[in-house]
Design a protein around this motif. Structure first.
Motif, PDB file in Angstrom:
ATOM      1  N   LEU A   1       4.805   6.161   2.462  1.00 39.83           N
ATOM      2  CA  LEU A   1       4.755   7.455   3.148  1.00 39.83           C
ATOM      3  C   LEU A   1       5.315   7.335   4.557  1.00 39.83           C
ATOM      4  O   LEU A   1       6.042   8.196   5.041  1.00 39.83           O
ATOM      5  CB  LEU A   1       3.297   7.936   3.269  1.00 39.83           C
ATOM      6  CG  LEU A   1       2.536   8.197   1.987  1.00 39.83           C
ATOM      7  CD1 LEU A   1       1.087   8.559   2.307  1.00 39.83           C
ATOM      8  CD2 LEU A   1       3.196   9.336   1.229  1.00 39.83           C
TER       9      LEU A   1
ATOM     10  N   PRO B   1       0.822  -1.214   0.000  1.00 38.74           N
ATOM     11  CA  PRO B   1       0.000   0.000   0.000  1.00 38.74           C
ATOM     12  C   PRO B   1       0.855   1.263   0.000  1.00 38.74           C
ATOM     13  O   PRO B   1       1.920   1.298   0.630  1.00 38.74           O
ATOM     14  CB  PRO B   1      -0.810  -0.116   1.293  1.00 38.74           C
ATOM     15  CG  PRO B   1      -0.874  -1.580   1.569  1.00 38.74           C
ATOM     16  CD  PRO B   1       0.444  -2.132   1.092  1.00 38.74           C
ATOM     17  N   TYR B   2       0.359   2.295  -0.698  1.00 35.19           N
ATOM     18  CA  TYR B   2       1.166   3.519  -0.848  1.00 35.19           C
ATOM     19  C   TYR B   2       1.479   4.149   0.494  1.00 35.19           C
ATOM     20  O   TYR B   2       2.496   4.815   0.662  1.00 35.19           O
ATOM     21  CB  TYR B   2       0.476   4.525  -1.784  1.00 35.19           C
ATOM     22  CG  TYR B   2      -0.835   5.102  -1.297  1.00 35.19           C
ATOM     23  CD1 TYR B   2      -2.037   4.509  -1.617  1.00 35.19           C
ATOM     24  CD2 TYR B   2      -0.865   6.273  -0.527  1.00 35.19           C
ATOM     25  CE1 TYR B   2      -3.245   5.034  -1.185  1.00 35.19           C
ATOM     26  CE2 TYR B   2      -2.066   6.810  -0.092  1.00 35.19           C
ATOM     27  CZ  TYR B   2      -3.257   6.192  -0.414  1.00 35.19           C
ATOM     28  OH  TYR B   2      -4.445   6.707   0.014  1.00 35.19           O
ATOM     29  N   PHE B   3       0.603   3.928   1.508  1.00 34.24           N
ATOM     30  CA  PHE B   3       0.891   4.583   2.795  1.00 34.24           C
ATOM     31  C   PHE B   3       2.089   3.965   3.512  1.00 34.24           C
ATOM     32  O   PHE B   3       2.702   4.605   4.348  1.00 34.24           O
ATOM     33  CB  PHE B   3      -0.339   4.660   3.706  1.00 34.24           C
ATOM     34  CG  PHE B   3      -1.388   3.623   3.483  1.00 34.24           C
ATOM     35  CD1 PHE B   3      -2.487   3.895   2.677  1.00 34.24           C
ATOM     36  CD2 PHE B   3      -1.280   2.380   4.091  1.00 34.24           C
ATOM     37  CE1 PHE B   3      -3.468   2.937   2.480  1.00 34.24           C
ATOM     38  CE2 PHE B   3      -2.262   1.431   3.895  1.00 34.24           C
ATOM     39  CZ  PHE B   3      -3.365   1.706   3.078  1.00 34.24           C
ATOM     40  N   ASP B   4       2.476   2.735   3.138  1.00 35.26           N
ATOM     41  CA  ASP B   4       3.736   2.183   3.667  1.00 35.26           C
ATOM     42  C   ASP B   4       4.925   3.024   3.206  1.00 35.26           C
ATOM     43  O   ASP B   4       5.872   3.252   3.960  1.00 35.26           O
ATOM     44  CB  ASP B   4       3.953   0.741   3.187  1.00 35.26           C
ATOM     45  CG  ASP B   4       3.078  -0.253   3.939  1.00 35.26           C
ATOM     46  OD1 ASP B   4       2.121   0.193   4.603  1.00 35.26           O
ATOM     47  OD2 ASP B   4       3.353  -1.469   3.855  1.00 35.26           O
TER      48      ASP B   4
ATOM     49  N   PHE C   1       2.513   9.157  -7.734  1.00 31.54           N
ATOM     50  CA  PHE C   1       3.214   9.652  -6.547  1.00 31.54           C
ATOM     51  C   PHE C   1       4.337   8.694  -6.150  1.00 31.54           C
ATOM     52  O   PHE C   1       5.479   9.095  -5.901  1.00 31.54           O
ATOM     53  CB  PHE C   1       2.179   9.787  -5.418  1.00 31.54           C
ATOM     54  CG  PHE C   1       2.694  10.378  -4.145  1.00 31.54           C
ATOM     55  CD1 PHE C   1       2.694  11.751  -3.942  1.00 31.54           C
ATOM     56  CD2 PHE C   1       3.146   9.557  -3.121  1.00 31.54           C
ATOM     57  CE1 PHE C   1       3.148  12.294  -2.756  1.00 31.54           C
ATOM     58  CE2 PHE C   1       3.610  10.091  -1.924  1.00 31.54           C
ATOM     59  CZ  PHE C   1       3.612  11.474  -1.750  1.00 31.54           C
TER      60      PHE C   1
ATOM     61  N   LYS D   1      -6.840   4.910  -9.194  1.00 27.05           N
ATOM     62  CA  LYS D   1      -7.133   5.875 -10.271  1.00 27.05           C
ATOM     63  C   LYS D   1      -5.879   6.210 -11.067  1.00 27.05           C
ATOM     64  O   LYS D   1      -5.841   6.013 -12.264  1.00 27.05           O
ATOM     65  CB  LYS D   1      -7.731   7.134  -9.691  1.00 27.05           C
ATOM     66  CG  LYS D   1      -9.190   6.945  -9.282  1.00 27.05           C
ATOM     67  CD  LYS D   1      -9.792   8.278  -8.894  1.00 27.05           C
ATOM     68  CE  LYS D   1     -11.042   8.108  -8.044  1.00 27.05           C
ATOM     69  NZ  LYS D   1     -11.189   9.219  -7.089  1.00 27.05           N
TER      70      LYS D   1
ATOM     71  N   GLY E   1      -3.363   8.631  -9.234  1.00 30.71           N
ATOM     72  CA  GLY E   1      -2.648   9.612  -8.412  1.00 30.71           C
ATOM     73  C   GLY E   1      -1.594   8.979  -7.527  1.00 30.71           C
ATOM     74  O   GLY E   1      -0.446   9.439  -7.475  1.00 30.71           O
ATOM     75  N   SER E   2      -1.968   7.914  -6.828  1.00 28.85           N
ATOM     76  CA  SER E   2      -1.019   7.292  -5.902  1.00 28.85           C
ATOM     77  C   SER E   2       0.096   6.574  -6.648  1.00 28.85           C
ATOM     78  O   SER E   2       1.251   6.580  -6.206  1.00 28.85           O
ATOM     79  CB  SER E   2      -1.731   6.292  -4.986  1.00 28.85           C
ATOM     80  OG  SER E   2      -2.738   6.950  -4.283  1.00 28.85           O
TER      81      SER E   2
END
Lengths: 76, 380
Positions: free
Chosen positions: B53, B48-51, B81, B75, B77-78
């Motif tokens: 972050l 997951p992208y929050f990892d 990023f 979508k 965006g992540s």
């Protein structure tokens, strides 16, 4: 439930609601509660998934008039 | 700044076996509900992208910077990023999926099925769904079968080949994806052909197919479409036999397994119908017929060397011997019940949309339409 700080991520799309929430909660103390407001439907799953994965506690989730509200308690 | 790639490019890489590392940065629940699968095995990681972050160095260290990495999210965006972040960490070949996983879910791949020279048969494979639609062409006329809601794809297909659409067929009321049939048929003012067993209580305008009728093209010498009522998966399921050579089998016969008869919550009644259909109407068809199903689950077992989902009926019966050999209605019903599993909660709503009992906006349609089919009676 009361909260200690708040961040409004209305109009932001993924990944910004999680990015901003992380930056905000990092400035807070363990045990304090952050209120997060979003409008991006993707955030309904991502905010709780983020909070649980990184050791914060999801206290409340709600939806009203196209906005999503979350209360997240900062972990240790 | 990293660059994007399209969902169609991703399919081509998978088919050609390009050894990218695919990194899906969505949350784990969304990933487990639906993720990318293709004609060949791929290396796919879910982080997951929050990892990234929360713990950038530690998370990036899980990846090999010498690899070409293709990043996927809901979508885009992540994915963008994270791709930019990986570039900053020194990764050299990073791209992100434009328009996200929904774009992958809507990709259609057109491949021609080998036929006699005087007509063409096309398979439109939707790898994100594991579903197939078909196009039959004779002297400038096009018939379509079981199309999805990506109408622009079908308009372009016809326009590029200067074809006029003459009919749109449906094998049954679909539960796992939103049909484009009624809209396209109405746009081109042609018949939408389906069975009243599924459509009599719908609000869809359709031309009722009659069991045993043969539907042909306007010009002489074209292949015929023989309509065989084959109830079981649904009460109106119909198998279309083309030119005595191909069986557009809908969700009745799959290359592996048969269509599950438990989706309508009348499992015993429909399972008995399916047993009778397989025994009396399907098993009697020639072994040489090439089976062209509406769905597949496993590329390695169900695709041929050209990545077409096709096999001859004799082989299909041999692959599913344990099903076709069930000796009695009771045994068949027991087998169906033993293999039952929950159906995805969105199926009921998709049926209502396909019956035009409910209309939904585009975003809801995309959300309902995402995910791999669960239409086979047995797994694995």
């Amino acid at each position: 439930m009361s909260h200690n700080d708040e961040i409004d991520c209305s109009g932001m799309s993924c990944p910004l609601p999680v990015v901003k929430s992380k930056m905000k909660i990092d400035t807070m103390n363990p045990g304090e509660v952050l209120k997060i407001i979003t409008t991006d439907p993707g955030s309904c799953k991502d905010i709780p998934a983020w909070a649980n994965r990184v050791g914060h506690e999801m206290i409340e989730e709600a939806e009203e008039n196209g906005k999503y509200y979350f209360l997240v308690k900062r972990g240790e | 700044m990293s660059e994007s790639f399209s969902a169609s490019e991703m399919y081509t890489w998978m088919e050609e076996g390009v050894p990218h590392l695919y990194l899906d940065v969505r949350n784990e629940a969304d990933f487990s509900r639906f993720h990318v699968e293709g004609p060949q095995d791929i290396e796919l990681l879910n982080i997951p992208y929050f990892d990234f972050l929360e713990k950038p160095e530690e998370t990036v260290a899980k990846l090999d910077a010498s690899r070409s990495v293709r990043v996927i999210c809901a979508k885009e965006g992540s994915a963008q990023f994270i791709a930019d972040m990986l570039e900053e960490f020194g990764f050299g070949d990073i791209q992100w999926l434009a328009k996200g996983i929904i774009a992958w879910g809507n990709v259609l791949v057109a491949k021609q099925v080998p036929t006699p020279d005087h007509y063409e048969l096309w398979q439109f494979n939707r790898p994100g769904k594991g579903s197939c639609a078909y196009g039959l062409i004779h002297k400038g006329e096009l018939m379509l079968f079981d199309i999805s809601k990506n109408l622009e794809f079908y308009r372009n297909f016809a326009r590029a080949r200067n074809l006029s659409l003459v009919a749109v067929f449906e094998t049954h009321l679909q539960a796992d994806y939103i049909s484009g049939g009624p809209s396209l048929a109405s746009e081109f003012e042609v018949d939408y052909i389906a069975h009243e067993g599924d459509f009599s209580s719908s609000n869809v305008t359709y031309r009722a197919v009659v069991d045993g009728e043969s539907i042909g093209f306007s010009k002489a010498g074209g292949p015929s479409v023989l309509c065989t009522h084959s109830p079981g998966h649904t009460p109106g399921s119909t198998t279309y036999v083309i030119d005595d050579k191909y069986m557009i089998s809908g969700d009745t016969v799959f290359i592996v397994s048969v269509g599950r008869p438990d989706l309508g919550k009348k499992v015993v009644e429909w399972a008995k119908q399916l047993y009778a259909t397989l025994k009396n109407r399907i098993s009697v068809l020639p072994d040489e017929l090439m089976v062209l199903p509406s769905h597949y689950t496993d590329w390695t077992k169900e695709a041929n060397g050209d990545h077409l989902i096709i096999n001859d009926f004799g082989t299909v019966k041999a692959l599913n011997e344990s099903i076709y050999a069930l000796a009695s209605e009771d045994e068949f019903v027991s087998w169906v019940e033993a293999n039952m599993r929950p159906q995805p909660e969105e199926y009921n709503r998709i049926r209502r949309v396909n019956a035009n009992i409910e209309t939904v906006d585009l975003a809801t349609a995309e959300e309902l339409d995402l995910g791999k089919n669960q239409c086979a009676a047995s797994q694995g």
